[in-house]
Enzyme design. Structure first.
Site: not given
Length: 299
Positions: A11, A227
């Site tokens: 994303d 992340h």
């Protein structure tokens, strides 16, 4: 060296870690990026951004496909523009496909079972691919993902955006290595690290100054949390992460816990963990990981 073939499902365009992860993958000799697919909300804008960044990195050979913008049940604005997308620079980009699900299915099913899928966003594309072609679960080598929070009670973003999709993936039987917030929040860049990225001589990182600047115009209270790059690392280097095999369930019904990931063995005192195909990261050597990342992307 045998390189692991990977499809990155992303994303890209909101938090900066997706772009940082792709730069890391391009600079990791253990990996061969054979495709990038986009997921969640405005997947066309994300695909255009990904194509443009790959061209700047000198990797226009890597195909990009826009996937599914709407989660299975959750409602989102599929026209929302990612904050790293710039219409004047990315708006006229072409050269990407629009059938990410078919790309994933066709590529994996025609392979020798040697492809690893790397979701670093909500799991909608992967779930729909599994539902459309159930045999996919027998052909995927492994899923290495960023998502979840397994050893504390938080509903992590990638899972919370589409809990139903996450549940399909977690219950598919495909071997999964899940890198969750338990470890990724320990991996944070410093100002000095960001300054180095802004001046990196690497061609693969040539797009980072631009997207970092766009991101910093929106996010002013912290430096990048790594992340998604940590999930890239987990594909080829288990030494920096400590794993625990657990029977994980995704909560889809709870009023306050929807999207949470729970250790079912612990909840019900059952000894099912040894049968699970899911390994969740429990500890990380954050300092060593950041050094590895910076050495590869900046030197």
């Amino acid at each position: 060296m045998d390189r692991t073939k990977i499809i990155i499902d992303t994303d890209i365009g909101d938090d900066i870690d997706d772009a940082l992860a792709i730069a890391f993958a391009l600079e990791s000799p253990e990996l061969e990026v054979i495709g990038i697919t986009t997921v969640f909300k405005n997947v066309t804008a994300r695909a255009k951004l990904a194509v443009n960044l790959l061209r700047m990195a000198g990797r226009a050979d890597i195909p990009v496909f826009a996937g599914i913008g709407s989660p299975i049940l959750n409602k989102v604005d599929v026209k929302e523009i990612p904050n790293q997308y710039a219409e004047e620079k990315d708006g006229h980009v072409d050269g990407f496909g629009t059938k990410a699900i078919d790309f994933i299915i066709d590529t994996v099913m025609s392979s020798d079972g040697d492809i690893t899928i790397v979701p670093i966003g909500p799991l909608t594309n992967i779930a729909i691919a599994i539902l459309k072609e159930p045999e996919l679960k027998h052909k995927v080598k492994e899923i290495v993902m960023m998502g979840g929070c397994f050893y504390s009670h938080l509903s992590e973003w990638n899972i919370r955006c589409d809990p139903e999709a996450a549940r399909v993936v977690f219950e598919s039987g495909i071997p999964i290595k899940a890198v969750g917030l338990d470890v990724t929040v320990e991996c944070v860049l410093t100002k000095e690290d960001v300054d180095r990225l802004l001046t990196s001589p690497k061609k693969s990182a040539s797009y980072l100054p631009e997207v970092l600047t766009r991101w910093q115009q929106v996010v002013t209270d912290h430096y990048p949390m790594m992340h998604d790059p940590l999930a890239i690392c987990a594909i080829f280097d288990d030494n920096l992460l400590e794993w625990q095999q657990d029977d994980i369930v995704v909560e889809t019904q709870g009023e306050f816990t929807r999207g949470a990931t729970y250790n079912k063995s612990a909840l019900y005192w059952r000894g099912d963990a040894d049968k699970s195909v899911i390994r969740a990261a429990k500890k990380v050597d954050a300092e060593a990981f950041i050094k590895l990342y910076m050495d590869r992307v900046c030197l």
